[in-house]
Design an enzyme around this catalytic site. Structure first.
Site, short mmCIF file in Angstrom:
data_model
loop_
_atom_site.label_atom_id
_atom_site.label_comp_id
_atom_site.label_asym_id
_atom_site.label_seq_id
_atom_site.Cartn_x
_atom_site.Cartn_y
_atom_site.Cartn_z
CG ASP A 8 1.69 -1.52 0.29
OD1 ASP A 8 1.60 -2.36 -0.54
OD2 ASP A 8 2.48 -0.54 0.27
CG ASP A 103 5.85 -1.99 1.10
OD1 ASP A 103 5.67 -3.08 0.67
OD2 ASP A 103 5.53 -0.95 0.87
CD GLU A 104 2.42 -6.03 -0.15
OE1 GLU A 104 1.16 -6.13 -0.46
OE2 GLU A 104 3.34 -5.99 -0.99
#
Ligand code: DCP
Ligand code: MG
Length: 356
Positions: A8, A103-104
């Site tokens: 993340d 983003d993860e």
């Protein structure tokens, strides 16, 4: 035994803005929202978080907490590029990648392409590559399943690596506060607290039958997960067909105004999710569960993608207004957007096909 990594990015949008605009570095920064107090903050730099500014907070509140806060608008195209780049880094090690948002992502490195073997080593290399190639930092969680890996990645943020090895999984889950469990929202947390459940250990006192009696299907999941049993595979190229939010009320609501308020709130939450994954769709669905547990859904499809919060709010309210809600008591409301009609940003292969 599987080896799962959850990666993340740290303060994602804000870190990208600080990277690209040196004047933002070292300063409290909000991405999204506005200095006139309108809108909500998408994310805040770590300097701003010290003042309590955080995702989904109203700009007004953020300014109150941190008067010197700088606001900057989001640049989704840049975040998408970064996201594609980090996925290309992941692919050096494994093809079993499941992105959860820009983003993860989860990575299954039980077998890795470079035969490194150690998931900790792989996570370090990935973090290094992200730093070298993108000048950004990420945090990693490593464990034997998705649930524990995801919680672990949050423990030593920013720029951290947390490994919960096989022998640590059970004690880790026993200590874990119940609200951290996947699927435990505010209402479930309260109900669990009333049953004396505050941590994983408390949860373990209840049999599967009792859990199902209290929490239905999710009860079975809680019962398993607290015992470290989470066999959900890392699913590559999963294309989400819809994004939705819903809320069960502590007490059923029946006033029209309360329903409007709730729809506005749910739409805001939904809109944030859509923004976060850069997905916008053409179909909107309102779900209503009544006090007698009967349920209805009403949908409407538009010619264009719904890209504005106000539109989502207004059209959902239209769906509500078309129903006869006289003397109805509502237990749950939900709003969902679907019909994205586009390729998943993580689905590189499909993108390639359309390009050539
Ligand atoms: N985001 C958003 N609205 C939210 C939450 C997040 O628009 N309510 C966006 C902005 C974030 C990005 O999604 O930068 C990633 O979300 P995260 O929850 O991972 O938050 P951050 O990456 O910003 O911070 P952290 O370091 O805690 O992961
Ligand atoms: Mg993040």
């Amino acid at each position: 035994m599987r080896k799962i990594i959850h990666i993340d990015m740290d303060a994602f949008y804000a870190s990208v803005e600080q990277r690209d605009f040196p004047e933002f570095r070292g300063k409290p920064l909000a991405v999204g929202g506005s200095p006139d107090g309108r809108g909500v903050v998408a994310t805040a730099s770590y300097e701003a978080r010290k003042f309590g500014v955080k995702s989904a907070m109203s700009s007004r509140m953020a300014i109150q907490l941190c008067p010197q806060l700088t606001f900057t608008p989001p640049r989704f195209d840049v975040y998408k590029d970064v996201s594609n780049h980090i996925r290309s880094i992941f692919r050096r090690y494994t093809d079993l990648i499941e992105p959860l948002s820009l983003d993860e992502a989860y990575l299954d490195v039980t077998e890795d392409k470079l035969n490194i073997g150690s998931a900790i080593e792989i996570a370090k290399e990935i973090k290094n590559a992200i730093f070298q190639e993108l000048n950004l930092t990420a945090s990693a969680g490593i464990s034997v399943n998705k649930f524990v890996a995801k919680i672990a990645s949050d423990i030593q943020k920013p720029n951290g690596i947390t490994f919960i090895g096989p022998s640590k999984v059970i004690p880790f889950l026993e200590k874990l506060p119940i609200k951290k469990f996947f699927g435990v929202g505010k209402v479930t947390e309260k109900r669990m607290n009333l049953m004396g459940i505050y941590t994983g250990k408390d949860l373990k006192r209840f049999s599967e039958i009792e859990m199902v009696q209290h929490f239905g299907k999710s009860g079975k999941f809680f019962h398993q997960i607290v015992r470290g049993e989470d066999n959900r595979p890392v699913r590559p190229n999963r294309i989400s067909k819809s994004i939705g939010v819903e809320d069960t009320f502590e007490t059923d609501i029946h006033e029209y105004e309360d329903m409007l308020e709730e729809i506005k709130r749910l739409s805001e939450k939904l809109f944030k999710r859509l923004e976060k994954s850069s997905k916008f769709g053409k179909t909107i669905t309102l779900k209503i569960k009544f006090s007698d547990f009967t349920q209805i859904t009403r949908s409407k499809t538009f010619a264009n993608k719904l890209q504005k919060l106000e539109d989502i709010q207004d059209f959902t309210i239209d769906l509500l207004n078309n129903l006869d809600m006289q003397d109805k008591r509502v237990r749950l409301l939900g709003v969902t957007i679907s019909n994205f009609n586009e390729l998943d940003p993580g689905d590189e292969e499909a993108v390639q096909l359309t390009l050539f």
